[in-house]
Design a protein around this motif. Structure first.
Motif, mmCIF file in Angstrom:
data_model
loop_
_atom_site.group_PDB
_atom_site.id
_atom_site.type_symbol
_atom_site.label_atom_id
_atom_site.label_comp_id
_atom_site.label_asym_id
_atom_site.label_seq_id
_atom_site.Cartn_x
_atom_site.Cartn_y
_atom_site.Cartn_z
ATOM 1 N N GLY A 4 -16.937 30.818 9.615
ATOM 2 C CA GLY A 4 -18.364 30.826 9.300
ATOM 3 C C GLY A 4 -19.183 31.610 10.309
ATOM 4 N N GLU A 5 -20.519 31.502 10.153
ATOM 5 C CA GLU A 5 -21.464 32.175 11.042
ATOM 6 C C GLU A 5 -22.099 31.144 11.974
ATOM 7 N N PHE A 6 -22.136 31.463 13.278
ATOM 8 C CA PHE A 6 -22.573 30.481 14.271
ATOM 9 C C PHE A 6 -23.923 30.870 14.882
ATOM 10 N N GLN A 7 -24.676 29.835 15.301
ATOM 11 C CA GLN A 7 -25.955 30.075 15.956
ATOM 12 C C GLN A 7 -25.748 30.659 17.355
ATOM 13 N N HIS A 8 -24.744 30.156 18.055
ATOM 14 C CA HIS A 8 -24.410 30.682 19.375
ATOM 15 C C HIS A 8 -23.400 31.816 19.235
ATOM 16 N N LYS A 53 -9.601 29.198 5.111
ATOM 17 C CA LYS A 53 -9.683 28.271 6.236
ATOM 18 C C LYS A 53 -10.278 26.915 5.840
ATOM 19 N N TYR A 54 -11.573 26.917 5.479
ATOM 20 C CA TYR A 54 -12.267 25.648 5.269
ATOM 21 C C TYR A 54 -11.649 24.832 4.135
ATOM 22 N N GLU A 55 -11.507 25.441 2.970
ATOM 23 C CA GLU A 55 -10.973 24.689 1.834
ATOM 24 C C GLU A 55 -9.491 24.351 2.016
ATOM 25 N N LEU A 112 -21.512 28.422 6.210
ATOM 26 C CA LEU A 112 -20.491 28.901 5.275
ATOM 27 C C LEU A 112 -21.086 29.586 4.049
ATOM 28 N N LYS A 113 -22.414 29.610 3.923
ATOM 29 C CA LYS A 113 -23.053 30.091 2.699
ATOM 30 C C LYS A 113 -22.761 31.551 2.406
#
Length: 337
Positions: free
Chosen positions: A254-258, A301-303, A290-291
């Motif tokens: 996914g995409e992270f804030q940090h 990965k996630y699923e 994850l959007k």
């Protein structure tokens, strides 16, 4: 004739489907050979070979299509011992050129009472029973046999190992890989007679030496790798034994804030491991937003982790915030330097 004038093949093991249909006394027609490369033999595969056939031929020349076999030797080896052999001169029904005689010392008068290749074929063919064929530049010998086979002989499927290639693996850096050179430099024999039976004996000794060297190197390397792993594990235990995350495997998606790279690099400070894919050794999956992930990335990965957890896998799924909390609580356990 010296078959080593022919460039050796680059791949040491093949499975040959050989089918021949030509006149008994004329080898000029096309030879049909289907070659399917096998995986290069490693130490484990070499170690598994209990029985093999060593093959050598002497010929009137280097053309598989037009020249003839004038001597052939085949020997079966089981656990390194010769258990069966067949050696015979062959009457080629043609003049043996002087240049061939100069090498193998076989003259026309030597083969006058010898069988033709067709006559000798029943004895020769019994060695092609599925055992791996070993030879020095052995594709030359197999092709010579193929073109000299009787017209109605059954097609052969042959697995073979070339000691030219094995010697390059076992003893790199030789001046050349001719049989005469190798047997001298490796201490197998002082000279080569260029006769089929003696060349079979020398090739068998070369094969066993190559095999033992390759296996020994593999086992030494394996021992060193295992010892190195033990040392590394001990060092990690000494450095990170305090960490509950020692040797835990983390995967990120996914995409992270940090900054993602910084989030991942912190794992080194607590003795954990960064991994790129979900599997049975995964301890934690850390996810961000994850959007915007494409479906294939989400599934990879996630699923996948979710399905594995449903099936009993002990994978802990953490959000970015939960991951940071875990790191903070772990680092607080670190001993004061």
């Amino acid at each position: 004739i010296n078959k080593e004038q022919i460039s050796p093949v680059n791949i040491p093991t093949y499975k040959d489907s050989i089918s021949y249909d030509h006149n008994q006394t004329d080898s000029s027609e096309e030879c049909l050979i289907e070659k399917v490369p096998f995986v290069q033999p490693n130490a484990k595969r070499l170690k598994s070979i209990k029985t093999y056939i060593v093959l050598d031929t002497e010929t009137t020349g280097l053309s598989c299509k037009h020249d003839k076999i004038i001597e052939i030797s085949l020997a079966r080896y089981t656990n390194g011992d010769r258990t069966d052999c067949y050696t015979t001169l062959i009457n080629p029904r043609r003049h043996i050129p002087d240049e061939a005689t100069a090498i193998n010392r076989i003259r026309d008068e030597d083969v006058l009472d010898a069988p033709t290749f067709a006559d000798a074929w029943p004895q020769i063919s019994r060695f092609f029973d599925g055992a791996v064929i070993v030879g020095h530049n052995v594709t030359f010998d197999l092709n010579m046999i193929g073109y000299n086979m009787p017209r109605k002989a059954q097609s052969l499927e042959v697995s073979y190992l070339d000691t030219v290639r094995l010697a390059k693996d076992a003893f790199p850096g030789q001046s050349n890989y001719k049989l005469a050179t190798l047997i001298e430099t490796l201490g197998i024999s002082d000279s080569q007679e260029h006769r089929a039976d003696s060349d079979v004996d020398l090739t068998a000794k070369l094969f066993e030496l190559c095999r033992a060297t390759i296996i020994d190197k593999y086992e030494r390397d394996l021992k060193e790798r295992r010892e190195q792993k033990v040392k590394e594990k001990a060092a990690r235990q000494a450095n990170y034994g305090w960490s509950p995350l020692l040797d835990k495997n983390f995967v990120f998606t996914g995409e992270f804030q940090h900054d993602r790279e910084k989030l991942q690099n912190v794992l080194q400070a607590v003795g954990a491991n960064l991994r790129t894919e979900i599997n049975t050794k995964t301890s934690y999956l850390v996810y961000g937003n994850l959007k915007n992930l494409p479906q294939w990335a989400l599934e990879r990965k996630y699923e996948k982790a979710k399905k594995m957890i449903e099936n009993g896998a002990q994978i802990i799924v953490l959000s970015e915030e939960e991951y940071l909390v875990l790191l903070k609580s772990t680092i607080e356990k670190a001993p004061v330097q």
